[in-house]
Design a protein around this motif. Sequence first.
Motif, PDB file in Angstrom:
ATOM      1  N   LYS A 187      68.816  62.841 -81.080  1.00  0.00           N
ATOM      2  CA  LYS A 187      69.597  63.016 -82.561  1.00  0.00           C
ATOM      3  C   LYS A 187      70.533  64.127 -82.788  1.00  0.00           C
ATOM      4  CE  LYS A 187      65.964  60.556 -84.792  1.00  0.00           C
ATOM      5  NZ  LYS A 187      64.776  60.358 -85.424  1.00  0.00           N
ATOM      6  N   ILE A 188      70.717  64.856 -81.553  1.00  0.00           N
ATOM      7  CA  ILE A 188      71.584  65.815 -81.632  1.00  0.00           C
ATOM      8  C   ILE A 188      73.094  65.680 -81.416  1.00  0.00           C
ATOM      9  CG2 ILE A 188      72.199  68.489 -80.705  1.00  0.00           C
ATOM     10  CD1 ILE A 188      69.120  68.638 -79.938  1.00  0.00           C
ATOM     11  N   PHE A 189      73.785  65.791 -82.149  1.00  0.00           N
ATOM     12  CA  PHE A 189      75.260  65.263 -81.897  1.00  0.00           C
ATOM     13  C   PHE A 189      76.209  66.355 -82.421  1.00  0.00           C
ATOM     14  CE2 PHE A 189      72.978  61.529 -83.974  1.00  0.00           C
ATOM     15  CZ  PHE A 189      72.849  60.686 -82.936  1.00  0.00           C
ATOM     16  N   PHE A 190      77.098  66.512 -81.535  1.00  0.00           N
ATOM     17  CA  PHE A 190      78.425  67.423 -81.866  1.00  0.00           C
ATOM     18  C   PHE A 190      79.398  67.252 -80.537  1.00  0.00           C
ATOM     19  CE2 PHE A 190      75.226  69.715 -78.884  1.00  0.00           C
ATOM     20  CZ  PHE A 190      76.084  70.368 -78.194  1.00  0.00           C
ATOM     21  N   SER A 191      80.708  67.748 -81.136  1.00  0.00           N
ATOM     22  CA  SER A 191      81.645  67.533 -80.277  1.00  0.00           C
ATOM     23  C   SER A 191      81.497  68.290 -78.821  1.00  0.00           C
ATOM     24  CB  SER A 191      82.912  67.801 -80.859  1.00  0.00           C
ATOM     25  OG  SER A 191      83.014  69.243 -81.269  1.00  0.00           O
ATOM     26  N   SER A 192      82.274  67.857 -77.936  1.00  0.00           N
ATOM     27  CA  SER A 192      81.864  68.551 -76.395  1.00  0.00           C
ATOM     28  C   SER A 192      82.802  69.675 -76.461  1.00  0.00           C
ATOM     29  CB  SER A 192      82.432  67.632 -75.388  1.00  0.00           C
ATOM     30  OG  SER A 192      81.685  66.390 -75.520  1.00  0.00           O
ATOM     31  N   PRO A 193      82.205  70.916 -76.104  1.00  0.00           N
ATOM     32  CA  PRO A 193      83.129  72.021 -75.540  1.00  0.00           C
ATOM     33  C   PRO A 193      84.233  71.526 -74.632  1.00  0.00           C
ATOM     34  CG  PRO A 193      81.041  72.294 -74.610  1.00  0.00           C
ATOM     35  CD  PRO A 193      80.861  70.902 -75.685  1.00  0.00           C
ATOM     36  N   ASP A 194      85.136  72.470 -74.371  1.00  0.00           N
ATOM     37  CA  ASP A 194      86.421  71.992 -73.579  1.00  0.00           C
ATOM     38  C   ASP A 194      85.872  72.036 -72.037  1.00  0.00           C
ATOM     39  OD1 ASP A 194      88.192  71.213 -75.425  1.00  0.00           O
ATOM     40  OD2 ASP A 194      88.801  73.088 -75.792  1.00  0.00           O
ATOM     41  N   TYR A 195      85.327  73.285 -71.707  1.00  0.00           N
ATOM     42  CA  TYR A 195      84.811  73.538 -70.400  1.00  0.00           C
ATOM     43  C   TYR A 195      83.204  74.172 -70.317  1.00  0.00           C
ATOM     44  CZ  TYR A 195      89.655  72.944 -68.887  1.00  0.00           C
ATOM     45  OH  TYR A 195      90.821  72.548 -68.603  1.00  0.00           O
ATOM     46  N   VAL A 196      82.605  73.853 -69.379  1.00  0.00           N
ATOM     47  CA  VAL A 196      81.344  74.386 -69.080  1.00  0.00           C
ATOM     48  C   VAL A 196      81.502  75.287 -67.969  1.00  0.00           C
ATOM     49  CG1 VAL A 196      78.991  74.127 -68.333  1.00  0.00           C
ATOM     50  CG2 VAL A 196      79.976  73.047 -70.344  1.00  0.00           C
ATOM     51  N   LEU A 197      80.975  76.495 -67.699  1.00  0.00           N
ATOM     52  CA  LEU A 197      80.713  77.335 -66.579  1.00  0.00           C
ATOM     53  C   LEU A 197      79.491  77.422 -66.035  1.00  0.00           C
ATOM     54  CD1 LEU A 197      82.817  80.587 -67.626  1.00  0.00           C
ATOM     55  CD2 LEU A 197      83.720  78.462 -66.767  1.00  0.00           C
ATOM     56  N   SER A 198      79.237  76.934 -64.643  1.00  0.00           N
ATOM     57  CA  SER A 198      77.856  77.196 -64.202  1.00  0.00           C
ATOM     58  C   SER A 198      77.697  77.628 -62.784  1.00  0.00           C
ATOM     59  CB  SER A 198      77.669  75.303 -64.166  1.00  0.00           C
ATOM     60  OG  SER A 198      78.146  74.677 -63.190  1.00  0.00           O
ATOM     61  N   VAL A 199      76.484  78.050 -62.781  1.00  0.00           N
ATOM     62  CA  VAL A 199      76.327  78.487 -61.190  1.00  0.00           C
ATOM     63  C   VAL A 199      75.042  77.700 -60.691  1.00  0.00           C
ATOM     64  CG1 VAL A 199      75.620  80.427 -59.986  1.00  0.00           C
ATOM     65  CG2 VAL A 199      77.100  80.808 -61.881  1.00  0.00           C
ATOM     66  N   LEU A 200      75.369  76.910 -59.718  1.00  0.00           N
ATOM     67  CA  LEU A 200      74.094  76.182 -59.043  1.00  0.00           C
ATOM     68  C   LEU A 200      73.407  76.606 -58.038  1.00  0.00           C
ATOM     69  CD1 LEU A 200      76.482  73.062 -58.184  1.00  0.00           C
ATOM     70  CD2 LEU A 200      75.525  73.561 -60.387  1.00  0.00           C
ATOM     71  N   ASP A 201      72.157  76.153 -58.209  1.00  0.00           N
ATOM     72  CA  ASP A 201      71.379  76.585 -57.191  1.00  0.00           C
ATOM     73  C   ASP A 201      71.202  75.729 -55.806  1.00  0.00           C
ATOM     74  OD1 ASP A 201      70.069  78.550 -58.781  1.00  0.00           O
ATOM     75  OD2 ASP A 201      68.562  76.916 -59.495  1.00  0.00           O
ATOM     76  N   ASP A 202      71.693  74.419 -56.078  1.00  0.00           N
ATOM     77  CA  ASP A 202      71.738  73.468 -55.065  1.00  0.00           C
ATOM     78  C   ASP A 202      73.016  73.638 -54.151  1.00  0.00           C
ATOM     79  OD1 ASP A 202      71.806  71.186 -53.495  1.00  0.00           O
ATOM     80  OD2 ASP A 202      70.956  69.810 -55.022  1.00  0.00           O
ATOM     81  N   LYS A 203      72.813  74.011 -52.999  1.00  0.00           N
ATOM     82  CA  LYS A 203      73.905  74.207 -52.062  1.00  0.00           C
ATOM     83  C   LYS A 203      74.412  72.793 -51.651  1.00  0.00           C
ATOM     84  CE  LYS A 203      75.415  75.802 -47.543  1.00  0.00           C
ATOM     85  NZ  LYS A 203      75.068  76.826 -46.332  1.00  0.00           N
ATOM     86  N   ASP A 204      73.617  71.630 -51.237  1.00  0.00           N
ATOM     87  CA  ASP A 204      74.275  70.285 -50.992  1.00  0.00           C
ATOM     88  C   ASP A 204      75.044  69.798 -52.217  1.00  0.00           C
ATOM     89  OD1 ASP A 204      72.968  70.439 -48.664  1.00  0.00           O
ATOM     90  OD2 ASP A 204      71.225  69.546 -49.446  1.00  0.00           O
ATOM     91  N   LEU A 205      74.799  69.950 -53.558  1.00  0.00           N
ATOM     92  CA  LEU A 205      75.362  69.494 -54.550  1.00  0.00           C
ATOM     93  C   LEU A 205      76.915  70.303 -54.788  1.00  0.00           C
ATOM     94  CD1 LEU A 205      75.557  67.771 -56.984  1.00  0.00           C
ATOM     95  CD2 LEU A 205      74.411  69.420 -58.406  1.00  0.00           C
ATOM     96  N   PHE A 206      76.714  71.735 -54.514  1.00  0.00           N
ATOM     97  CA  PHE A 206      78.034  72.419 -54.456  1.00  0.00           C
ATOM     98  C   PHE A 206      78.958  71.784 -53.535  1.00  0.00           C
ATOM     99  CE2 PHE A 206      80.589  75.983 -53.074  1.00  0.00           C
ATOM    100  CZ  PHE A 206      81.154  76.368 -54.380  1.00  0.00           C
ATOM    101  N   ASN A 207      78.310  71.635 -52.221  1.00  0.00           N
ATOM    102  CA  ASN A 207      79.368  71.083 -50.972  1.00  0.00           C
ATOM    103  C   ASN A 207      80.029  69.778 -51.469  1.00  0.00           C
ATOM    104  OD1 ASN A 207      78.842  73.167 -49.503  1.00  0.00           O
ATOM    105  ND2 ASN A 207      77.015  72.231 -48.353  1.00  0.00           N
TER     106      ASN A 207
END
Length: 318
Positions: A170-190
Motif C-alpha cells: 500500500k506504499i505508492f510513490f513515483s520512482s526516483p530517476d536513479y538509484v546508487l547501489s553497492v552489491l555484495d554479490d560478485k556473480d550478480l555484478f559480473n
Amino acid sequence: MSKKDWFLQKKGGITIKSSEVYQTLYLQIKEKINQNTSVLDILSWIEAEVKIAYEETYKGKSKIKLTQGALNNCRGQWNEFLTTSFLAEIAIDFYSNRKLYFVPFRLPSSGQTNKTVKKSKSKKKGTIEETVSTEETLSSEAVSKFLALFKEEEFQENQGLHHINQFKDKIFFSSPDYVLSVLDDKDLFNQIQPLLKQQAKEAKSLGTEIYKLLQGKLKAKEVKAALSVKISNRPDRRYQPLYEAAMIKAIGYACNQIWKYYMITAEKASPSDIKIFTQGILPHGIAIQQELRSVDQVYSCSNKEDLMNLVEDAYRNH
C-alpha cells in the motif's frame, strides 16, 4: 542515420526522435565531453543541430513549427543520456581502482499494472466431479518500483525491511530517476558489468536493463542513494521529488536504513531551490519532533567530476 530520420510527422504535429538524435551525434558529443564542455553547452549544441536539421528537412514545407516545449522534453532525455554515461564510467573506475561493486541504474516510471489471477474450484454433480476455472483481472496502481528492487526475505522478521512488511503493498510513490547501489554479490555484478561498459561507451538507450536484472535481488543495505535528475527545477514540479524523498526517507527511518536522496540539475540551482530542498524538514520529522533533512544535497552537474563528488558522498559513512 540520416538527420531526416530525426523527425516523425504525425497528424497534429512533428515528433523529435530524441534517441536517434543523440546516437547520430554521439561521436561529436563524446569529443565535447573529452574537451570538458559543460552539460548545458552540449545540450544547447544538440538543440541547435536539431533546429538546423528541421529547416533542412522541411524547408518551409511544413506549417508546423518546432515548439520549445518539444525541444525541452528532448533536452531532458539528452541530459539523462549524459548522466547515465557519466555514472557508468564512475562505476567502472570504482571497480578498477577499488574492486567495489558499485552499480548505478535508472528506474522505470510508476504506472498501471494488470494482474490476471486464475481461480479453480470443484463442484460435484451426482457422482461426477467438475472443475470450473475462472479468471479475475485486477487493475491497481503498481507497487513502488523502488520497493520492488528488494528480496522478498528482506521483508521477513528481523530482516532489513520487516517493519514495513504489513503495508508494503500500500506504499505508492513515483520512482526516483536513479538509484546508487553497492552489491555484495560478485556473480550478480559480473552479469551487470557488460551493461555498464556499454553505457559508458555510449548510452544508446535509457532502458531499464540493469533494473530488470536487480529486481527482487537487492538487500536493503545495498542501496545507498536515490537521485532526481533534471535540467532545472520548475517551481510547479519541485514538490514531486520532495515527495519521493519523503517516502524513501520515511521507509529508511522506519527500517533503520541510511538511504540518501540527491537533487541533480544541469543548471545552477536557485537559492530558493537549495533552501527548500536542503532545509525543508521531512514530514515524519514533524511527527517525531526531530529536524530531519529532506534532501541530502543539491548538485549542479556540469561534468563527470561533479557526479563523482556526489557518488563519494553517497558512499561515505557506509
